[in-house]
Design an enzyme around this catalytic site. Structure first.
Site, PDB file in Angstrom:
ATOM      1  N   ASP A 153      27.280  63.926  50.836  1.00 32.33           N
ATOM      2  CA  ASP A 153      26.025  63.803  50.101  1.00 32.33           C
ATOM      3  C   ASP A 153      24.916  63.272  51.016  1.00 32.33           C
ATOM      4  OD1 ASP A 153      24.550  63.643  47.491  1.00 32.33           O
ATOM      5  OD2 ASP A 153      24.464  61.528  48.050  1.00 32.33           O
ATOM      6  N   GLU A 193      25.711  68.540  52.445  1.00 31.96           N
ATOM      7  CA  GLU A 193      24.585  68.678  51.516  1.00 31.96           C
ATOM      8  C   GLU A 193      23.345  68.290  52.318  1.00 31.96           C
ATOM      9  OE1 GLU A 193      21.774  67.312  48.134  1.00 31.96           O
ATOM     10  OE2 GLU A 193      22.897  65.874  49.292  1.00 31.96           O
TER      11      GLU A 193
END
Ligand code: GLC
Length: 638
Positions: free
Chosen positions: A277, A319
């Site tokens: 993330d 990401e």
């Protein structure tokens, strides 16, 4: 490995004595692990102890590796493209919204199998602070599942079920920040200097202000600024996202070790893919936007090596929602080639698909794709249309200028179009974090953005059909682009915006919740009836899933290239891999569009019976042209 190096690491190596595979991997990836860490932390007095601790963590994890997972390690080492095959289809869902709990997800695997899913990304599921927690992206314990969703044992059992069903499991690792309530942050507030050094904090505003001069804001509306004063701590804390998400200080080697341990813990329960993330934000540098810094790539390479040594069955997905020129780097380029992430979200494709639907013109999409660097060998794209986040209009001045557009004006147009305020817009979205410039990111489900919500409200059968065709054509490009296509929960049923999203006070200021509806199992029950929107979309997606199988050109290692179709509303995308080719023709128009048959001949492909199967409508040939129905897509094999 040199004998003195081996001797220095004897303590770690003895733990896995007799594990030949581990020793070989340790030797093979030693430099890939050590060199970037040495480059980043070499001068830090904490590094020698952190390095020893890291090797202990790696060795302990390898020694404890479950026999079934060891077999998987071996299998994937000899089939490194396991994630990139043309049969692969992904699905992403919130555990609670999809099925209540992890046990509930286990009970719904039949539904996913029916859709043809081979890869399941479950949204953040580790223990989190109470709401607001940014949808779980504010973790308080990397070693525990959020109690409302289940336990680590449930996760292990789900991973095993998925494995048995031929599906892999992807889970988030939130590397950039923890919750303010994480024990490290709590200890820091109690005066623990070692834990305080896990975060980036400042006694006064001097340094934060210097950084702010060049830092963008991720949530300018709801969490302005990148720093938060914590009264308990009496210091300013770096908080890129929300005030309760404290940025970790990756300049501290102990942070690296802690997060490597967190990754290996997930690997140990059978997680197959780690979604990293907010990867671009890991390294801060004064005078920059503090994204995509070279050290980020050193750190990702080192994390990758940790996992390759201890749990090689596990892959990395980045990401990195960044500009086209920065994106490919996450797949490992230059000195990091082959050593970084296996997959990255193709956010450029996603953004431009929506841009194309609104403008009905494919030039910007084609130009932007053509100017992107190629994907390095061994890595691939994750292609998608929607996800849990907003759509940020990552369109550069250069790309827009090349097709005669002004980037700012186009982004404003897209903002107004998808907010539904542009005259004639079919979309029902909402702005996210609007800026004074009139630009905003956009929230809304794919179906609502494609016009279905409006069409159903107006009970307009023709518009309903067009909206569903729009939805299918963007999915078709994601499925035919090459790489791993991802279905966002609910899109397979054309779910519209959640009408109740703002009723939860913890969500009311974040429009992203409008496109995170609870799964509608009643709608799912209608999926067999093609006369319903659910059935239409489900059947259409199922055709796309089937179309990928048996098309080796779509293998993730291939190359995609936009080609000229002679029509500004028809996208041509040529995919090649291992001597196979496929030309996708996709119309982004509400009108019929003729494409000269010559285009097919130029690329040595044919529009045989298989070419129309993914769209489902017959092909009309008119003289020397192939006539595409509104939003029709044709997959021509070579
Ligand atoms: C990622 C997530 C997003 C979250 C942010 C902070 O971008 O996708 O939902 O808000 O990271 O964790």
């Amino acid at each position: 490995m040199r004998p003195e190096v081996r001797a220095r690491h004897a303590h770690a190596l003895t733990r896995i004595h007799g594990d030949d595979a581990f020793l070989r991997r340790f030797e093979r990836f030693f430099t890939e692990l050590h060199d970037p860490l040495h480059a980043v932390y070499g001068d830090d007095p904490r590094f020698p102890a952190a390095w020893d601790a890291l090797l202990d963590v790696v060795a302990a994890s390898a020694a404890a590796r479950d026999p079934e997972l060891r077999a998987l390690d071996h299998e994937r080492e000899i089939t490194p493209d396991w994630l990139h095959r043309e049969q692969a289809v992904g699905y992403v869902a919130y555990v609670d919204r999809f099925a209540g709990t992890l046990q509930g997800v286990r009970e719904r695997l039949g539904y996913l199998r029916e859709l043809g899913v081979t890869y399941l990304h479950l949204m953040p599921l580790l223990r989190t602070r109470p709401e607001p927690n940014d949808g779980g992206y504010a973790v308080t314990d990397y070693g525990a599942v959020e109690p409302a969703l289940g336990t680590m044992d449930d996760l292990r059992e789900l991973a095993a079920d998925l494995r048995a069903a031929g599906m892999s499991l992807c889970v988030d690792v939130v590397l950039n920040h923890t919750a303010r309530e994480h024990p490290w942050a709590v200890a820091a507030r109690r005066g623990d200097a070692r834990r305080l050094a896990f975060y980036r904090t400042f006694a006064d505003r001097t340094e934060p202000e210097a950084y702010e001069r060049t830092l963008p804001e991720v949530f300018p509306d709801t969490a302005p600024g990148n720093f938060t004063f914590d009264p308990e701590l009496g210091r300013w804390v770096w908080t890129t996202f929300n005030t309760y998400q404290w940025d970790l200080d990756h300049a501290n080697p102990e942070v690296f070790v802690a997060m490597a341990a967190a990754m290996l813990e997930l690997a140990a329960v059978g997680v197959d893919v780690l979604r990293l993330d907010a990867a671009p934000f890991l390294w801060k540098r004064a005078g920059t936007d503090c994204q995509n810094q070279p050290e980020v790539h050193d750190l990702l390479q080192a994390y990758r090596a940790v996992v390759r040594i201890a749990a090689p069955a596990v892959a990395f997905k980045a990401e990195a929602i960044v500009a086209p020129r920065d994106l490919v780097a996450y797949l490992g380029v230059g000195r990091h080639e082959g050593m970084e992430c296996d997959l990255a979200y193709h956010n450029v494709l996603m953004v431009l698909l929506w841009s194309t639907l609104a403008s009905r013109r494919v030039a910007l999409l084609a130009r932007t794709l053509a100017s992107m660097p190629p994907v390095p060998a061994g890595a691939g794209w994750l292609t998608y249309v929607r996800c849990h986040d907003d759509i940020g209009w990552a369109i550069t001045d250069e790309d827009a200028g090349a097709v005669g557009e002004d980037a700012h004006l186009h982004r404003r147009f897209l903002t107004e179009f998808y907010s539904g305020v542009f005259p004639g817009s079919f979309a029902r979205g909402a702005p996210f974090q609007p800026e004074p410039s009139g630009e905003a990111r956009i929230s809304g489900t794919a179906a609502s953005l494609a016009g279905l919500e409006l069409a159903l409200e107006e009970a307009d059968a023709l518009e309903t059909d067009l909206a569903l065709r729009r939805l299918l054509v963007v999915y078709a490009v994601a499925f035919a682009f090459g790489g791993l296509p991802l279905v966002y929960m609910g899109d397979e049923l054309a779910l519209r915006n959640d009408p109740a999203w703002a009723e939860d006070p913890a969500h009311a200021d974040d429009t992203r919740w409008m496109h995170r509806p609870p799964m509608d199992w009643e709608a799912a029950a209608r999926r067999a009836d093609e006369r319903t929107p659910e059935g239409f979309m489900w059947t259409g997606l199922r055709r796309l899933v089937d179309a990928r199988r048996g098309r080796p050109a779509l293998h993730g290692y291939g190359v995609s290239r936009p080609v000229e179709t002679g029509d500004p509303h028809v996208l041509g995308l040529l995919r090649e891999h291992a001597g196979r080719r496929m030309l996708l023709l996709a119309s982004f128009s509400e009108q019929r569009r003729p494409v000269a048959l010559q285009v097919l001949a130029e690329h040595a492909v044919e529009a045989g019976p298989r070419a129309v199967q993914p769209d489902g409508r017959p092909l009309r040939i008119d003289g020397e042209a192939l006539v595409l129905e509104p939003f029709q897509h044709v997959w021509c094999d070579g």
